[in-house]
Design a protein around this motif. Structure first.
Motif, PDB file in Angstrom:
ATOM      1  N   ALA A   1       0.870  -1.289   0.258  1.00  0.00           N
ATOM      2  CA  ALA A   1       0.330   0.225   0.136  1.00  0.00           C
ATOM      3  C   ALA A   1       0.942   1.403  -0.325  1.00  0.00           C
ATOM      4  O   ALA A   1       1.602   1.019   0.939  1.00  0.00           O
ATOM      5  CB  ALA A   1      -0.839   0.177   0.512  1.00  0.00           C
ATOM      6  N   ALA A   2       0.796   2.345  -1.149  1.00  0.00           N
ATOM      7  CA  ALA A   2       1.771   3.942  -1.039  1.00  0.00           C
ATOM      8  C   ALA A   2      -0.116   4.640  -1.916  1.00  0.00           C
ATOM      9  O   ALA A   2      -0.312   4.220  -1.965  1.00  0.00           O
ATOM     10  CB  ALA A   2       2.211   3.102  -1.820  1.00  0.00           C
ATOM     11  N   ILE A   3       0.368   5.657  -0.502  1.00  0.00           N
ATOM     12  CA  ILE A   3       1.717   6.461   0.263  1.00  0.00           C
ATOM     13  C   ILE A   3       1.372   6.560   1.310  1.00  0.00           C
ATOM     14  O   ILE A   3      -0.239   6.496   1.278  1.00  0.00           O
ATOM     15  CB  ILE A   3       2.454   7.583  -0.019  1.00  0.00           C
ATOM     16  N   ASN A   4       1.646   6.616   2.314  1.00  0.00           N
ATOM     17  CA  ASN A   4       1.224   7.850   3.607  1.00  0.00           C
ATOM     18  C   ASN A   4       1.522   9.437   3.499  1.00  0.00           C
ATOM     19  O   ASN A   4       0.298   9.482   2.775  1.00  0.00           O
ATOM     20  CB  ASN A   4       2.192   6.891   5.339  1.00  0.00           C
ATOM     21  N   THR A   5       2.123   9.747   4.057  1.00  0.00           N
ATOM     22  CA  THR A   5       1.811  11.095   3.807  1.00  0.00           C
ATOM     23  C   THR A   5       3.308  11.343   3.599  1.00  0.00           C
ATOM     24  O   THR A   5       4.158  10.244   3.037  1.00  0.00           O
ATOM     25  CB  THR A   5       1.989  11.976   5.336  1.00  0.00           C
ATOM     26  N   ILE A   6       4.225  12.692   3.112  1.00  0.00           N
ATOM     27  CA  ILE A   6       4.436  13.281   2.846  1.00  0.00           C
ATOM     28  C   ILE A   6       5.145  14.512   3.844  1.00  0.00           C
ATOM     29  O   ILE A   6       5.165  14.952   4.097  1.00  0.00           O
ATOM     30  CB  ILE A   6       4.618  14.260   1.428  1.00  0.00           C
ATOM     31  N   PRO A   7       6.143  14.773   4.952  1.00  0.00           N
ATOM     32  CA  PRO A   7       6.359  15.275   5.437  1.00  0.00           C
ATOM     33  C   PRO A   7       7.011  17.285   5.415  1.00  0.00           C
ATOM     34  O   PRO A   7       7.308  16.432   4.337  1.00  0.00           O
ATOM     35  CB  PRO A   7       7.579  14.474   6.319  1.00  0.00           C
TER      36      PRO A   7
ATOM     37  N   GLY B   1       3.609  14.873   8.823  1.00  0.00           N
ATOM     38  CA  GLY B   1       3.232  13.807   7.645  1.00  0.00           C
ATOM     39  C   GLY B   1       2.169  14.950   6.789  1.00  0.00           C
ATOM     40  O   GLY B   1       0.758  15.939   7.581  1.00  0.00           O
ATOM     41  N   VAL B   2       1.976  15.048   5.468  1.00  0.00           N
ATOM     42  CA  VAL B   2       0.749  15.903   4.830  1.00  0.00           C
ATOM     43  C   VAL B   2       0.121  14.568   4.452  1.00  0.00           C
ATOM     44  O   VAL B   2       1.079  14.172   3.736  1.00  0.00           O
ATOM     45  CB  VAL B   2       1.405  17.400   3.925  1.00  0.00           C
ATOM     46  N   CYS B   3      -1.432  14.654   4.113  1.00  0.00           N
ATOM     47  CA  CYS B   3      -2.249  14.065   3.379  1.00  0.00           C
ATOM     48  C   CYS B   3      -3.042  14.655   2.486  1.00  0.00           C
ATOM     49  O   CYS B   3      -2.932  16.336   2.400  1.00  0.00           O
ATOM     50  CB  CYS B   3      -2.809  13.221   4.453  1.00  0.00           C
ATOM     51  N   GLY B   4      -4.091  14.239   1.544  1.00  0.00           N
ATOM     52  CA  GLY B   4      -4.911  14.862   0.737  1.00  0.00           C
ATOM     53  C   GLY B   4      -4.624  15.694  -0.562  1.00  0.00           C
ATOM     54  O   GLY B   4      -3.916  14.330  -1.120  1.00  0.00           O
ATOM     55  N   HIS B   5      -5.603  15.944  -1.023  1.00  0.00           N
ATOM     56  CA  HIS B   5      -5.545  16.362  -2.493  1.00  0.00           C
ATOM     57  C   HIS B   5      -3.767  16.842  -3.231  1.00  0.00           C
ATOM     58  O   HIS B   5      -3.459  16.037  -3.997  1.00  0.00           O
ATOM     59  CB  HIS B   5      -5.723  18.032  -2.656  1.00  0.00           C
TER      60      HIS B   5
ATOM     61  N   VAL C   1      -3.216   4.958  -2.396  1.00  0.00           N
ATOM     62  CA  VAL C   1      -4.129   5.868  -1.361  1.00  0.00           C
ATOM     63  C   VAL C   1      -3.542   6.729  -1.775  1.00  0.00           C
ATOM     64  O   VAL C   1      -2.077   7.397  -1.877  1.00  0.00           O
ATOM     65  CB  VAL C   1      -4.067   5.668   0.041  1.00  0.00           C
ATOM     66  N   GLY C   2      -4.587   7.871  -1.797  1.00  0.00           N
ATOM     67  CA  GLY C   2      -3.380   9.435  -1.546  1.00  0.00           C
ATOM     68  C   GLY C   2      -4.500  10.227  -2.332  1.00  0.00           C
ATOM     69  O   GLY C   2      -4.217  10.295  -3.725  1.00  0.00           O
ATOM     70  N   GLY C   3      -4.670  11.339  -1.350  1.00  0.00           N
ATOM     71  CA  GLY C   3      -5.247  12.328  -2.381  1.00  0.00           C
ATOM     72  C   GLY C   3      -6.412  12.241  -2.947  1.00  0.00           C
ATOM     73  O   GLY C   3      -7.262  12.810  -4.149  1.00  0.00           O
ATOM     74  N   VAL C   4      -7.299  10.687  -3.091  1.00  0.00           N
ATOM     75  CA  VAL C   4      -8.472  10.047  -3.924  1.00  0.00           C
ATOM     76  C   VAL C   4     -10.057  11.129  -2.684  1.00  0.00           C
ATOM     77  O   VAL C   4     -10.157  11.476  -1.840  1.00  0.00           O
ATOM     78  CB  VAL C   4      -8.592   9.055  -3.434  1.00  0.00           C
ATOM     79  N   SER C   5     -10.471  11.719  -3.663  1.00  0.00           N
ATOM     80  CA  SER C   5     -11.879  12.825  -3.605  1.00  0.00           C
ATOM     81  C   SER C   5     -13.168  12.349  -4.122  1.00  0.00           C
ATOM     82  O   SER C   5     -14.338  13.247  -4.111  1.00  0.00           O
ATOM     83  CB  SER C   5     -11.197  13.974  -2.721  1.00  0.00           C
ATOM     84  N   SER C   6     -12.929  12.027  -5.130  1.00  0.00           N
ATOM     85  CA  SER C   6     -14.147  11.817  -6.827  1.00  0.00           C
ATOM     86  C   SER C   6     -13.834  10.758  -7.295  1.00  0.00           C
ATOM     87  O   SER C   6     -12.919   9.478  -6.762  1.00  0.00           O
ATOM     88  CB  SER C   6     -13.938  12.929  -7.153  1.00  0.00           C
TER      89      SER C   6
ATOM     90  N   ALA D   1      -8.275   8.997   2.962  1.00  0.00           N
ATOM     91  CA  ALA D   1      -8.219   9.119   4.086  1.00  0.00           C
ATOM     92  C   ALA D   1      -9.552  10.689   4.439  1.00  0.00           C
ATOM     93  O   ALA D   1     -10.350  10.325   4.927  1.00  0.00           O
ATOM     94  CB  ALA D   1      -7.098   9.119   5.409  1.00  0.00           C
ATOM     95  N   THR D   2      -8.692  11.314   3.782  1.00  0.00           N
ATOM     96  CA  THR D   2      -8.778  13.378   4.021  1.00  0.00           C
ATOM     97  C   THR D   2     -10.457  12.365   3.671  1.00  0.00           C
ATOM     98  O   THR D   2     -11.792  13.595   3.748  1.00  0.00           O
ATOM     99  CB  THR D   2      -7.483  13.714   3.544  1.00  0.00           C
ATOM    100  N   GLY D   3     -10.346  12.644   2.391  1.00  0.00           N
ATOM    101  CA  GLY D   3     -11.211  12.650   1.962  1.00  0.00           C
ATOM    102  C   GLY D   3     -12.777  12.008   1.704  1.00  0.00           C
ATOM    103  O   GLY D   3     -13.761  12.018   1.788  1.00  0.00           O
ATOM    104  N   ALA D   4     -12.379  11.162   2.440  1.00  0.00           N
ATOM    105  CA  ALA D   4     -13.962  10.206   3.020  1.00  0.00           C
ATOM    106  C   ALA D   4     -14.083  11.270   4.297  1.00  0.00           C
ATOM    107  O   ALA D   4     -14.931  11.048   5.324  1.00  0.00           O
ATOM    108  CB  ALA D   4     -12.833   8.923   3.929  1.00  0.00           C
TER     109      ALA D   4
END
Length: 353
Positions: free
Chosen positions: A252-258, A279-283, A312-317, A335-338
């Protein structure tokens, strides 16, 4: 945007005891329109979409995610011992224009509480964990709650300390305790910094392979996912995949970008020592998640391996979901999108049905 099911205005402990919030708390169950039609790691799912380790902090959150149509729900990463969360705040919006490239991540980012789309956040919890006496029972109940076409994944990690062999043994112990809950799939978190070190286990191919071998000795044929971070160097990623690819069932990839996180006046946004970078996640990290999916897909083909890929990463649609699938992801998670759209799984199902 909806009320998030994890409330950033509350502490981790308050969320754990009082949550989830918003639509996740309404008790309504999404009615599937058809029988499960896909598989992931040998298990039937309606669609291979879910929520990764992080936002679903206990069984109440996991059950709510299943109720809302998320078919793969990952229980927040657990340990063999109780561990407190970092102090509040733990989640803040991060102001990023466009993609959070590695070059941008070398500069301080400004954080605030203006949660608006397209949303990127920083999260800093320190991988808290309840004691096994609690989480084994809680996770087992969540596993049993899943309906046909759904699955609950048990995520775990070791706690660094003492001799290296003790670290590997703790991974094995955590894997054993998690398997005892009946979780049909397990996930080992190699993507968070080890205590006492800024390094990620996934960047150390030799130790990562040793950890996987210790885990597999405990769990046998139970499917194992390894959660990894973004890799800047192809050679480092290749070394990891060559070592663990034949042993694991999914990556599984990725977690976040620090990045360094500050408030609008330039002060450290997340209080206490060791939290200037988080870590930064989301869009803003969608580019990185997609790129890693494509690279893992290419390596799988080149090396003749069979591991599944979790994007994983930035999925919102639904468009994001389909983009990840086209890139080679066998499953996709948000994660963030959900968190801010509890209907995301339903929207994707309505689009791809």
């Amino acid at each position: 945007m909806h009320t998030p099911f994890y409330d950033p205005r509350k502490s981790y402990e308050e969320n754990f005891s009082e949550g989830p919030f918003g639509v996740f708390a309404d008790g309504k169950v999404y009615e599937e329109k058809s029988e499960p039609r896909e598989t992931f790691l040998g298990k039937s799912v309606h669609i291979p979409f879910g929520i990764p380790a992080g936002p679903l902090v206990n069984g109440k959150f996991v059950k709510a995610a299943l109720d809302k149509g998320f078919d793969i729900a990952v229980y927040k990463t657990v340990r063999t011992e109780e561990r407190a969360s970092h102090p509040w705040p733990n989640v803040l919006r991060v102001d990023v224009e466009g993609d959070l490239t590695l070059e941008k991540a070398e500069m301080p980012l400004v954080a605030d509480e203006k949660y608006e789309g397209p949303l990127s956040i920083t999260n800093s919890f320190g991988v808290p964990s309840a004691a096994p006496e609690f989480w084994q029972r809680d996770l087992a109940e969540a596993v049993a709650y899943a309906r046909p076409g759904q699955m609950v994944v048990g995520s775990f990690q070791a706690t660094q300390g003492g001799a290296p062999e003790g670290y590997m043994q703790d991974f094995a112990n955590a894997a054993r305790l998690t398997k005892e809950t009946g979780a049909p799939v397990l996930e080992a978190n190699f993507s968070c910094p080890n205590e006492g070190s800024s390094a990620l286990l996934c960047y150390d191919a030799r130790r990562a392979k040793a950890a996987v071998e210790a885990i597999k000795r405990e769990i046998g044929d139970t499917p194992l996912i390894i959660k990894i971070a973004y890799f800047e160097k192809d050679s480092v990623l290749r070394a990891l995949v060559e070592g663990i690819g034949p042993l694991v069932q999914a990556i599984a990839a990725i977690n976040t970008i620090p990045a360094e996180i500050r408030n609008k006046v330039g002060k450290q946004a997340l209080p206490s020592e060791g939290r200037l970078r988080s870590g930064v996640c989301g869009h803003a990290i969608k580019w990185a998640g997609l790129e890693m999916t494509r690279r893992l897909h290419a390596l799988r083909s080149e090396l003749g391996m069979k591991y599944a890929i979790v994007g994983v990463g930035g999925v919102s649609s639904s468009e994001d979901y389909e983009e990840y699938r086209a890139a080679g992801a066998d499953a996709v998670m948000a994660a963030t999108g959900a968190m801010w759209n509890p209907y995301l799984a339903q929207e994707i199902k309505n689009k791809v049905a």
